[in-house]
Design a protein around this motif. Structure first.
Motif, PDB file in Angstrom:
ATOM      1  N   LEU A  49       0.825  -1.208   0.000  1.00 57.47           N
ATOM      2  CA  LEU A  49       0.000   0.000   0.000  1.00 57.47           C
ATOM      3  C   LEU A  49       0.860   1.260   0.000  1.00 57.47           C
ATOM      4  N   VAL A  50       1.920   1.254   0.798  1.00 54.27           N
ATOM      5  CA  VAL A  50       2.838   2.397   0.837  1.00 54.27           C
ATOM      6  C   VAL A  50       3.488   2.595  -0.528  1.00 54.27           C
ATOM      7  N   LYS A  51       3.866   1.503  -1.176  1.00 53.94           N
ATOM      8  CA  LYS A  51       4.469   1.589  -2.507  1.00 53.94           C
ATOM      9  C   LYS A  51       3.466   2.122  -3.528  1.00 53.94           C
ATOM     10  N   THR A  52       2.244   1.614  -3.487  1.00 53.34           N
ATOM     11  CA  THR A  52       1.213   2.016  -4.449  1.00 53.34           C
ATOM     12  C   THR A  52       0.827   3.482  -4.295  1.00 53.34           C
ATOM     13  N   LEU A  53       0.609   3.921  -3.066  1.00 51.17           N
ATOM     14  CA  LEU A  53       0.090   5.274  -2.826  1.00 51.17           C
ATOM     15  C   LEU A  53       1.172   6.339  -2.701  1.00 51.17           C
ATOM     16  N   LEU A  54       2.331   5.958  -2.147  1.00 54.52           N
ATOM     17  CA  LEU A  54       3.374   6.958  -1.858  1.00 54.52           C
ATOM     18  C   LEU A  54       4.646   6.750  -2.670  1.00 54.52           C
ATOM     19  N   ASP A  55       4.734   5.643  -3.392  1.00 53.49           N
ATOM     20  CA  ASP A  55       5.928   5.277  -4.151  1.00 53.49           C
ATOM     21  C   ASP A  55       7.168   5.216  -3.258  1.00 53.49           C
ATOM     22  N   VAL A  56       6.978   4.631  -2.078  1.00 53.42           N
ATOM     23  CA  VAL A  56       8.068   4.435  -1.121  1.00 53.42           C
ATOM     24  C   VAL A  56       8.192   2.941  -0.853  1.00 53.42           C
ATOM     25  N   THR A  57       9.424   2.435  -0.852  1.00 52.31           N
ATOM     26  CA  THR A  57       9.660   1.020  -0.563  1.00 52.31           C
ATOM     27  C   THR A  57       9.973   0.846   0.915  1.00 52.31           C
ATOM     28  N   VAL A  58       9.170   0.035   1.580  1.00 51.75           N
ATOM     29  CA  VAL A  58       9.368  -0.247   2.998  1.00 51.75           C
ATOM     30  C   VAL A  58      10.062  -1.594   3.125  1.00 51.75           C
ATOM     31  N   PRO A  59      11.272  -1.627   3.723  1.00 54.74           N
ATOM     32  CA  PRO A  59      11.958  -2.916   3.909  1.00 54.74           C
ATOM     33  C   PRO A  59      11.163  -3.824   4.844  1.00 54.74           C
ATOM     34  N   LYS A  60      11.080  -5.104   4.523  1.00 55.10           N
ATOM     35  CA  LYS A  60      10.311  -6.040   5.340  1.00 55.10           C
ATOM     36  C   LYS A  60      11.186  -7.178   5.860  1.00 55.10           C
ATOM     37  N   GLY A  61      12.442  -6.892   6.154  1.00 51.73           N
ATOM     38  CA  GLY A  61      13.389  -7.935   6.532  1.00 51.73           C
ATOM     39  C   GLY A  61      13.185  -8.547   7.899  1.00 51.73           C
ATOM     40  N   GLN A  62      12.372  -7.935   8.767  1.00 50.75           N
ATOM     41  CA  GLN A  62      12.220  -8.430  10.139  1.00 50.75           C
ATOM     42  C   GLN A  62      10.860  -9.087  10.374  1.00 50.75           C
ATOM     43  N   THR A  63      10.198  -9.490   9.310  1.00 49.33           N
ATOM     44  CA  THR A  63       8.842 -10.031   9.425  1.00 49.33           C
ATOM     45  C   THR A  63       8.768 -11.223  10.381  1.00 49.33           C
ATOM     46  N   ARG A  64       9.758 -12.067  10.386  1.00 49.66           N
ATOM     47  CA  ARG A  64       9.723 -13.289  11.208  1.00 49.66           C
ATOM     48  C   ARG A  64      10.591 -13.188  12.456  1.00 49.66           C
ATOM     49  N   THR A  65      10.874 -12.006  12.902  1.00 53.86           N
ATOM     50  CA  THR A  65      11.767 -11.820  14.049  1.00 53.86           C
ATOM     51  C   THR A  65      11.093 -12.218  15.360  1.00 53.86           C
ATOM     52  N   ASP A  66      11.894 -12.509  16.373  1.00 54.59           N
ATOM     53  CA  ASP A  66      11.378 -12.803  17.712  1.00 54.59           C
ATOM     54  C   ASP A  66      11.351 -11.500  18.506  1.00 54.59           C
ATOM     55  N   TRP A  67      10.169 -10.915  18.628  1.00 53.13           N
ATOM     56  CA  TRP A  67      10.022  -9.609  19.278  1.00 53.13           C
ATOM     57  C   TRP A  67      10.088  -9.676  20.790  1.00 53.13           C
ATOM     58  N   SER A  68      10.203 -10.872  21.362  1.00 51.29           N
ATOM     59  CA  SER A  68      10.295 -10.993  22.821  1.00 51.29           C
ATOM     60  C   SER A  68      11.730 -10.893  23.318  1.00 51.29           C
ATOM     61  N   LYS A  69      12.701 -10.951  22.411  1.00 47.19           N
ATOM     62  CA  LYS A  69      14.112 -10.888  22.825  1.00 47.19           C
ATOM     63  C   LYS A  69      14.543  -9.436  23.007  1.00 47.19           C
ATOM     64  N   ARG A  70      15.357  -9.215  24.017  1.00 53.60           N
ATOM     65  CA  ARG A  70      15.905  -7.891  24.284  1.00 53.60           C
ATOM     66  C   ARG A  70      17.406  -7.994  24.451  1.00 53.60           C
ATOM     67  N   PRO A  71      18.195  -6.994  24.046  1.00 54.24           N
ATOM     68  CA  PRO A  71      17.717  -5.766  23.414  1.00 54.24           C
ATOM     69  C   PRO A  71      17.355  -5.999  21.948  1.00 54.24           C
ATOM     70  N   LEU A  72      16.471  -5.145  21.420  1.00 55.46           N
ATOM     71  CA  LEU A  72      16.150  -5.195  20.007  1.00 55.46           C
ATOM     72  C   LEU A  72      17.298  -4.585  19.214  1.00 55.46           C
ATOM     73  N   THR A  73      17.520  -5.091  18.029  1.00 53.34           N
ATOM     74  CA  THR A  73      18.596  -4.568  17.178  1.00 53.34           C
ATOM     75  C   THR A  73      18.144  -3.269  16.505  1.00 53.34           C
ATOM     76  N   ARG A  74      19.113  -2.555  15.967  1.00 46.80           N
ATOM     77  CA  ARG A  74      18.796  -1.334  15.218  1.00 46.80           C
ATOM     78  C   ARG A  74      17.858  -1.652  14.040  1.00 46.80           C
TER      79      ARG A  74
END
Length: 198
Positions: free
Chosen positions: A122-147
């Motif tokens: 949707l962001v690409k279609t409407l705003l012509d901006v590419t949003v990186p999706k490299g962390q889709t399968r990350t474990d969000w319960s681990k700390r600290p979170l990476t940059r």
């Protein structure tokens, strides 16, 4: 991308709540775990408003109660993409449903874009901006979170306001804004998110 403000102490919530109370719209997203749990476990709450982004560490914050008045105030529209799971994750943590909701996925379908369009698409279609999706399968319960994780989380709310503005303009041109309002109103029913022990 603006640097996200990291919130991981309860005493930081009142100031954030006060800032959110004065906004016309608030972008909302969550990161949660559900692969190893019966119900989604909220790990991170991302908020965008007034050109700023906040990432609230819900694993370290004792309660989201100080934020809930701002996240349920009628004055500010809460812009969420594919809102149902995010609303459920917050409800199970705070026992309140975020309102009023403007779901950008629902709105996109109502103007004739691909049904079930993803946020990055949707962001690409409407705003012509590419949003990186490299962390889709990350474990969000681990700390600290990476940059990289923090950048991903911030990107998920960064463009919500601009996307909503584009969608609202087209909805009004087509006379379909009431379609989205009705569908989003249905998402605010807390019975959708009450756990079913069976």
């Amino acid at each position: 991308m603006p640097d996200a403000i990291w919130i991981d102490r309860d005493d930081e919530l009142p100031a954030l709540a006060q800032t959110l109370e004065s906004q016309a719209w608030i972008g909302v997203d969550t990161e949660f775990l559900c692969e190893r749990t019966f119900f989604p476990k909220l790990c991170l709450l991302q908020l965008a408003a007034g050109g700023r982004i906040w990432c609230v560490d819900t694993l370290r914050i004792g309660s989201l109660d100080p934020l809930m008045p701002a996240l349920t105030a009628a004055v500010a529209r809460k812009v969420i993409h594919a809102a149902r799971q995010d609303l459920e994750a917050v409800y199970l943590s705070a026992k309140r449903v975020i309102t009023p909701v403007f779901d950008t996925q629902i709105a996109a379908g109502c103007i004739g874009l691909k049904p079930q369009a993803g946020y990055a698409e949707l962001v690409k279609t409407l705003l012509d901006v590419t949003v990186p999706k490299g962390q889709t399968r990350t474990d969000w319960s681990k700390r600290p979170l990476t940059r990289e994780q923090l950048e991903y989380a911030a990107d998920d709310v960064l463009y919500l306001g601009d996307v909503a503005s584009h969608l609202l303009l087209r909805l009004r041109e087509l006379g379909r804004e009431h379609w989205v309002i009705e569908d989003c109103l249905a998402l605010e029913d807390k019975r959708l998110y009450e756990p079913d022990p069976a």
